[in-house]
Design an enzyme around this catalytic site. Structure first.
Site, PDB file in Angstrom:
ATOM      1  N   ARG A 231     -21.773  26.008  31.506  1.00 38.34           N
ATOM      2  CA  ARG A 231     -21.608  25.794  29.808  1.00 38.34           C
ATOM      3  C   ARG A 231     -22.290  26.487  29.247  1.00 38.34           C
ATOM      4  O   ARG A 231     -23.037  26.733  28.330  1.00 38.34           O
ATOM      5  CB  ARG A 231     -22.525  24.065  29.276  1.00 38.34           C
ATOM      6  CG  ARG A 231     -22.198  23.090  29.737  1.00 38.34           C
ATOM      7  CD  ARG A 231     -22.597  21.781  29.654  1.00 38.34           C
ATOM      8  NE  ARG A 231     -22.651  20.427  30.025  1.00 38.34           N
ATOM      9  CZ  ARG A 231     -22.584  19.544  30.101  1.00 38.34           C
ATOM     10  NH1 ARG A 231     -23.917  19.882  31.646  1.00 38.34           N
ATOM     11  NH2 ARG A 231     -22.698  18.128  30.666  1.00 38.34           N
TER      12      ARG A 231
ATOM     13  N   HIS B 192     -28.528  14.090  25.168  1.00 38.47           N
ATOM     14  CA  HIS B 192     -29.011  15.243  25.624  1.00 38.47           C
ATOM     15  C   HIS B 192     -30.159  15.078  26.483  1.00 38.47           C
ATOM     16  O   HIS B 192     -30.700  15.976  26.913  1.00 38.47           O
ATOM     17  CB  HIS B 192     -29.218  15.521  24.116  1.00 38.47           C
ATOM     18  CG  HIS B 192     -28.930  17.524  24.303  1.00 38.47           C
ATOM     19  ND1 HIS B 192     -28.409  18.186  23.629  1.00 38.47           N
ATOM     20  CD2 HIS B 192     -29.776  18.068  25.382  1.00 38.47           C
ATOM     21  CE1 HIS B 192     -28.073  19.465  23.296  1.00 38.47           C
ATOM     22  NE2 HIS B 192     -29.082  19.961  24.514  1.00 38.47           N
TER      23      HIS B 192
ATOM     24  N   CYS C 279     -17.414  17.410  37.503  1.00 41.73           N
ATOM     25  CA  CYS C 279     -18.554  18.350  36.666  1.00 41.73           C
ATOM     26  C   CYS C 279     -19.460  16.926  35.517  1.00 41.73           C
ATOM     27  O   CYS C 279     -20.693  17.256  35.029  1.00 41.73           O
ATOM     28  CB  CYS C 279     -18.288  18.972  36.032  1.00 41.73           C
ATOM     29  SG  CYS C 279     -16.833  19.267  34.493  1.00 41.73           S
TER      30      CYS C 279
END
Ligand code: PEP
Ligand code: MG
Length: 556
Positions: free
Chosen positions: A288, A186, A486
């Protein structure tokens, strides 16, 4: 003497400056007791601190926008969790101080999360950050986090909580280096979104002496400790050259001989759109959508709220392509209303499409919202499913799209090795493929993408990963269909050339990486990219693959 250290470069650029460490002091309040007459006052103090921290996180989120906002808002909700609050009040009622009660209540919540399975590791870091903020406020000491400094510096940390990464001031924080965190973690994704040079998974980062000068190359992962004047000058020259090449490169993505590879942006919501447009993204290759859902993990956003968010993104790319991924919940992105809390191994559990197929109403609402949002807009909407394992999954998703009356292409993400190996059969059901190389690496190497110690196995240059990519592109080519990337692999400029050589038809990445990839791709012909890809696949390790491709492209 200069020392050369190696980590994993995750966000391009060069930073030269003094080391400053993240304020990581674990504040443990003394276990002293208060007389019970003081309990109401302590409870009020605890409530005020919790509310102030929640409001601060919310405000930081509003400032940061984009994917960071969803993360900070989730943290704000953690602070306000009613069960935690009740536990804090109970502890104060039986004699704890406010700070000790918060400390202990969070500790027992943390233990619950940790026992619920590995996938909550990321949320545990977020929870600790919330606890530290509340305890610091109650004890009247500075907040843990980014150091106070008027001079620019290079930030060193064990790992960065999303709350801190989101607020890094690029004019003060020249770059950052962490000991933990993999290339697809993240923090790495957020660093790229911010455009701050970053190196993760660097052993010894937390031991680095405060104030020492370092040079960080976020492209190569090299960190020079006490670089000489000549080394600094050389790095600055390379950085200036890269910047010049970047500003000279505009227009659509293509090789030097004109083979077009559209460069698309990964976005988490409307807030990421301006940066994508500014970077010249030709569309969106990965929206997303789960970030819209993570804003309130207790319930899904309404169909109307979804329509509004989707419209904002779709409107920004007239004549372009916008690939929307339906909700990818579970594993590192759990949602209370979809994700079982007791899965033994959530990364291998009911996540992504599997979870959506168990909640057909939710999937239909999202697909209807997308159909409504695209109505009348001059945009090519494409919709794809995460975590497709086989043809049965692909057919179920295609059926759901047809049921919703969606007038869009529908596709499958290739994130599981089985999908790459049998891409041909999946393409019997859907119209395009998109390679999610972050999860594809995680599942190919059985290496949790959140674990920094496994960075070697999550390296997207691994030849086995390149083989799986080639299986997928070959299948798409045979059927005249498209197969983009992606995952974070697309953001590495040299690897982007290799992917092009492997037959990938579009590259989607965080907006900050687009100029780097565009400039690099424009230097080489398609034939060179193909030779680089073949050379990389002929090796046995990620490092060898990287070296082989670089050698071919530099003409050595
Ligand atoms: C991937 O897995 O590569 C991907 C693009 O999806 P995410 O990073 O959101 O899991
Ligand atoms: Mg994924």
């Amino acid at each position: 003497m200069t020392e050369t250290l190696h980590g994993v470069g995750v966000s391009h650029g060069v930073a030269i400056g003094q080391v400053r460490h993240m304020g990581t002091a674990v504040l443990e309040p003394p276990a002293q007791q208060t007389p019970s007459a003081g309990a109401p006052r302590e409870q009020a103090r605890a409530r005020q601190a919790v509310e102030a921290v929640a409001a601060d996180l919310q405000a930081r989120g509003n400032l940061a926008g984009g994917e960071a906002q969803a993360v900070l808002e989730a943290q704000s909700l953690m602070a306000l969790d009613p069960e935690l609050r009740a536990d804090v009040e109970r502890r104060i009622a039986v004699g704890s101080t406010a700070e000790r009660a918060v400390y202990d209540a969070f500790a027992s919540y943390r233990a619950l999360l940790a026992n619920a399975g590995d996938y909550l590791a990321g949320r545990v870091a977020d929870l600790d950050d919330v606890r530290n903020r509340i305890v610091a406020r109650l004890m009247g000491v500075p907040m843990p986090g980014v150091p106070d400094s008027d001079e620019p510096y290079v930030l060193f940390a064990r790992d960065l909580a999303p709350a801190d990464t989101a607020l890094l001031d690029p004019t003060l924080v020249l770059g950052f280096v962490t000991e933990e965190g993999g290339p697809t973690s993240h923090s790495a994704i957020l660093a790229r979104a911010l455009g701050v040079p970053a190196v993760v998974a660097m052993p010894g980062a937390t031991q680095m002496a405060e104030g020492v000068v370092v040079a960080v190359d976020g492209s190569t992962g090299v960190v020079l400790v006490e670089p000489s004047e000549e080394q600094q000058a050389e790095l600055r020259r390379i950085a200036a050259e890269r910047r010049a090449a970047l500003s000279a490169s505009t227009g659509p993505g293509q090789t030097s001989d004109g083979h077009r590879v559209p460069l698309l942006a990964n976005v988490g919501g409307p807030a990421d759109v301006p940066a994508a447009v500014a970077a010249g993204a030709e569309g969106v290759g990965l929206f997303r959508t789960e970030f819209l859902f993570l804003e309130d993990s207790a319930k899904a956003p309404s169909e109307d709220a979804q329509v509004e968010a989707y419209q904002t993104v779709l409107e920004a790319f007239p004549g372009g392509r916008v690939v929307v991924r339906v909700l990818d919940a579970g594993a590192d992105k759990p949602l209370d209303f979809m994700t079982a809390a007791d899965e033994p191994n959530p990364a291998l559990g009911v996540r992504g499409l599997r979870s959506l197929l168990n909640h057909p109403d939710l999937l239909q609402t999202q697909l209807r919202a997308l159909a409504r949002a695209a109505q009348g807009l001059p945009v090519y909407l494409e919709v794809m499913a995460p975590m497709v394992a086989d043809r049965i999954d692909a057919r179920a998703f295609a059926d759901a799209c047809r049921t919703a009356g969606l007038k869009a292409k529908f596709g499958a993400m290739v994130e599981i090795p089985s999908a790459a190996l049998r891409a041909r059969s999946i393409l019997q059901e859907v119209e395009f493929l998109s390679l999610g190389t972050n999860d594809l690496a995680q599942y190919t190497f059985a290496a949790d993408r959140q674990v920094g110690a496994l960075a070697r196995l999550q390296d997207p240059w691994q030849p086995a990963l390149l083989d799986l990519i080639a299986f997928s592109t070959d299948a798409a080519k045979a059927g005249g269909q498209s197969c983009g990337v992606c995952g974070e692999a697309a953001a590495d400029p040299i690897l982007a050339c290799v992917l092009t050589g492997l037959g990938v038809t579009s590259l989607s990445m965080g907006a900050a990486s687009i100029p780097y990839v565009r400039a690099t791709l424009a230097k080489y012909t398609l034939a060179q990219c193909r030779r680089a890809a073949a050379a990389a696949r002929a090796t046995d390790t990620a490092d060898e693959a990287r070296a082989a491709a670089n050698q071919v492209l530099s003409g050595e």
